[in-house]
Design a protein around this motif. Structure first.
Motif, PDB file in Angstrom:
ATOM      1  N   LEU A  41       0.827  -1.211   0.000  1.00  0.00           N
ATOM      2  CA  LEU A  41       0.000   0.000   0.000  1.00  0.00           C
ATOM      3  C   LEU A  41       0.859   1.257   0.000  1.00  0.00           C
ATOM      4  CD1 LEU A  41      -2.189  -2.121   0.582  1.00  0.00           C
ATOM      5  CD2 LEU A  41      -3.241  -0.480   2.149  1.00  0.00           C
ATOM      6  N   LEU A 132     -12.748  -2.224  10.290  1.00  0.00           N
ATOM      7  CA  LEU A 132     -11.954  -3.284   9.671  1.00  0.00           C
ATOM      8  C   LEU A 132     -12.636  -3.903   8.460  1.00  0.00           C
ATOM      9  CD1 LEU A 132     -10.725  -5.058  12.923  1.00  0.00           C
ATOM     10  CD2 LEU A 132      -9.217  -4.091  11.177  1.00  0.00           C
ATOM     11  N   HIS A 135     -11.499  -3.365   4.822  1.00  0.00           N
ATOM     12  CA  HIS A 135     -10.107  -3.783   4.628  1.00  0.00           C
ATOM     13  C   HIS A 135     -10.015  -5.308   4.555  1.00  0.00           C
ATOM     14  CE1 HIS A 135      -8.747   0.346   5.107  1.00  0.00           C
ATOM     15  NE2 HIS A 135      -9.693   0.441   6.022  1.00  0.00           N
ATOM     16  N   TRP A 136     -10.813  -5.993   5.352  1.00  0.00           N
ATOM     17  CA  TRP A 136     -10.892  -7.446   5.188  1.00  0.00           C
ATOM     18  C   TRP A 136     -11.419  -7.799   3.799  1.00  0.00           C
ATOM     19  CZ3 TRP A 136     -13.287  -7.884  10.677  1.00  0.00           C
ATOM     20  CH2 TRP A 136     -12.279  -8.195  11.602  1.00  0.00           C
ATOM     21  N   ALA A 138     -11.173  -6.110   1.042  1.00  0.00           N
ATOM     22  CA  ALA A 138     -10.134  -5.865   0.041  1.00  0.00           C
ATOM     23  C   ALA A 138      -9.094  -6.980   0.042  1.00  0.00           C
ATOM     24  CB  ALA A 138      -9.468  -4.516   0.298  1.00  0.00           C
ATOM     25  N   GLY A 506      -5.979  -7.714   7.740  1.00  0.00           N
ATOM     26  CA  GLY A 506      -6.967  -6.646   7.799  1.00  0.00           C
ATOM     27  C   GLY A 506      -6.496  -5.459   8.604  1.00  0.00           C
ATOM     28  N   HIS A 509      -3.842  -3.562   6.626  1.00  0.00           N
ATOM     29  CA  HIS A 509      -4.447  -2.795   5.523  1.00  0.00           C
ATOM     30  C   HIS A 509      -5.087  -1.518   6.056  1.00  0.00           C
ATOM     31  CE1 HIS A 509      -6.801  -2.059   1.852  1.00  0.00           C
ATOM     32  NE2 HIS A 509      -6.026  -2.958   1.250  1.00  0.00           N
ATOM     33  N   LEU A 510      -5.779  -1.621   7.187  1.00  0.00           N
ATOM     34  CA  LEU A 510      -6.395  -0.442   7.801  1.00  0.00           C
ATOM     35  C   LEU A 510      -5.344   0.565   8.242  1.00  0.00           C
ATOM     36  CD1 LEU A 510      -8.693   1.178   9.189  1.00  0.00           C
ATOM     37  CD2 LEU A 510      -8.425  -0.364  11.163  1.00  0.00           C
ATOM     38  N   THR A 513      -3.403   2.265   5.394  1.00  0.00           N
ATOM     39  CA  THR A 513      -4.265   3.260   4.745  1.00  0.00           C
ATOM     40  C   THR A 513      -4.326   4.544   5.562  1.00  0.00           C
ATOM     41  OG1 THR A 513      -5.597   1.503   3.736  1.00  0.00           O
ATOM     42  CG2 THR A 513      -6.601   3.685   3.889  1.00  0.00           C
TER      43      THR A 513
END
Length: 520
Positions: A41, A132, A135-136, A138, A506, A509-510, A513
């Motif tokens: 990311l 979450l 993001h899960w 994705a 997850g 990813h969160l 971001t």
């Protein structure tokens, strides 16, 4: 020597000589579930990313489904890592891609009860399930995570399913991160056809396609700290086997550092670096989902080493009030692994191994850290600089193991097992329901019964209260170090209560971001 950046792609540390001065916008230490997602990311957001990994770079051509190859190359301490008192065997990956290269592909979202406990008992207010969820979603799309059909499970898993159903226990198939799986059964050896959607073939290539560099076979010895920040990383390169150091070294300077070395690895580096720890939280509350095994022998062949290792799980006993809960899954019967795990000696051991094709292996994973007074273990640093985990199995967990052993025996009897064996030093053999009472007299104590762990969590726990955690929950920034974030399973304040890889994906990813939004 002036600082420089590495080209995109993998640079294998064993090929380097001399000293290297490197620079990046973001230096990520560790390439597993947390580090790889974060790297992808951030690189895609235009940041110059360098990932530093102690393990070696292995691809499908080198995954030959042979235990004698994979354990030394792909696991910490050649799959011989244990707790400090030798009572818990700890399986943890060590490769570009981390443990995701060798895990058994099981994926669960973090249970609501776990996230609620983090909020109410550990001061985690920076996110909830709603935060979450996208993001899960994705990650699940990127990794092909889907619930499998019952028809796709092997007999080892089907016996667990059938036994639970006959007893009225909740049980279901689970989700796996695979595409085009051939069900070889050897997920723990590295996938030979790249069906497993590990970080090795997904988020790390995504990061490298966006310009990120990955440096393998580099052990980070310490972080250089000054003025409440990390100023540099100092590392040593290792040989191709990852056993001995070469003479090559590296210093990495970056604006920001992400620690993603996993539970045990991340707290070890902070301790080795002398990171500020005013409340003695670094390394504390390390959890393992400790495991006991029930081996059931059936009349027909089970072939537990073929087919997807895990396809079924039961969380019927996860919530047991004041008693520690546990959940049930199957485990693959890899010959070398089972030969070392099976009790007895000489002729008795040989005869047991001769019957291996007829055995099913089912496991109970204790949900540690969810009860008051359950503090888990503590990571320490030995004089050599290597980690040690002081994890003492509590009385509550030993009691859970006794109950779990009875439950698994009932499940196996219900699904047709003719003989059931525990993994005590002197194995308890059961052939009927009447034998289950003998479990109460069996020794459940350190080094008297085999205990395993493939899920390491905690050690850099998150909490918005500095007295209770190492990092804050809104962005996983270290409480005392302004430019250091920890993004891996070490931040969990308890065990997850499910296999943790999707929980880490997850959360990473969160957090990645959020950090990109703030830094931009």
């Amino acid at each position: 020597m002036s600082a420089r950046s590495l080209p995109a792609g993998v640079t294998e540390g064993q090929t380097l000589t001399g000293h290297h001065e490197l620079s990046a916008d973001v230096c990520i230490i560790g390439s597993g579930a947390g580090g790889a997602v974060t790297a992808a990311l951030m690189a895609q957001a235009g940041l110059q990313v360098l990932v530093v990994e102690e393990g070696g770079y292995f691809t499908q051509q080198r995954f030959r489904m042979r235990e004698e190859d994979c354990y030394p190359h792909l696991y910490q301490e050649s799959a011989q890592r244990t707790s400090k008192d030798l009572s818990v065997s700890i399986f943890q990956g060590r490769a570009v891609g981390g443990t995701t290269v060798v895990n058994w592909t099981t994926c669960f979202r973090t249970p609501e009860a776990t996230v609620d406990r983090w909020r109410t008992h550990h001061g985690v207010g920076g996110f909830d399930l709603a935060a979450l969820d996208p993001h899960w979603t994705a990650v699940e799309a990127r990794l092909g995570i889907e619930k499998i059909a019952l028809e796709a499970v092997n007999r080892n898993n089907r016996l667990l399913y059938d036994g639970c159903r006959k007893l009225g226990f909740e049980v279901d198939t689970l989700a796996r991160n695979v595409r085009g799986c051939a069900r070889t059964g050897y997920c723990g050896m590295g996938c030979p056809i790249d069906a497993k959607q590990s970080m090795l073939i997904t988020y790390l290539p995504d990061a490298m396609d966006a310009g990120a560099a990955v440096l393998s076979r580099c052990r980070v010895e310490r972080l250089e700290l000054q003025g409440g920040e990390v100023k540099a990383l100092h590392g040593k390169f290792m040989d191709a086997l990852g056993i001995a150091f070469t003479e090559a070294t590296v210093t990495v300077r970056a604006r920001r550092f992400i620690l993603a070395g996993g539970a045990i690895g991340s707290p070890t580096l902070l301790l080795r670096s002398g990171a500020p720890d005013p409340h003695q939280r670094t390394g504390a509350r390390t959890f393992l989902h400790p495991v006991v095994v029930s081996a059931g022998e059936y009349e027909g062949e089970v072939h537990g080493y073929h087919g997807a290792p895990q396809g079924v799980a039961s969380h019927h006993h996860a919530h047991r009030g004041d008693d520690v809960g546990f959940f049930l899954e199957a485990a693959p019967l890899y010959p070398l692994l089972m030969a070392t795990a099976m009790p007895a000696w000489g002729t008795q051991h040989r005869e047991t191994m001769e019957h291996l094709p007829r055995f099913a292996a089912h496991i109970a994973l204790a949900i540690d850290g969810h009860h008051d007074g359950e503090e888990g273990g503590r990571v320490e640093v030995l004089p050599s600089g290597r980690p040690a985990l002081d994890y003492v199995v509590s009385d509550k967990i030993w009691a859970a193991f006794r109950e779990a052993q009875k439950v698994m025996a009932r499940v196996q009897l219900a699904s047709g097992a003719k003989r059931i064996m525990t993994l005590h030093n002197e194995p308890l053999i059961m052939t009927s329901e009447a034998d289950l009472a003998r479990i109460d007299d069996a020794p459940y104590a350190p080094n008297r019964v085999a205990v395993f762990s493939a899920h390491q969590m905690g050690g850099c726990g998150m909490s918005d209260e500095p007295k209770r955690g190492v990092v804050r929950s809104e962005d996983l920034r270290h409480h005392q170090l302004e430019n250091l974030h920890v993004i891996d399973g070490s931040v969990f304040p308890t065990s997850c209560g499910v296999n943790p890889q999707l929980s880490i994906y997850g959360l990473a990813h969160l957090m990645a971001t959020r950090l990109i939004e703030v830094w931009s």
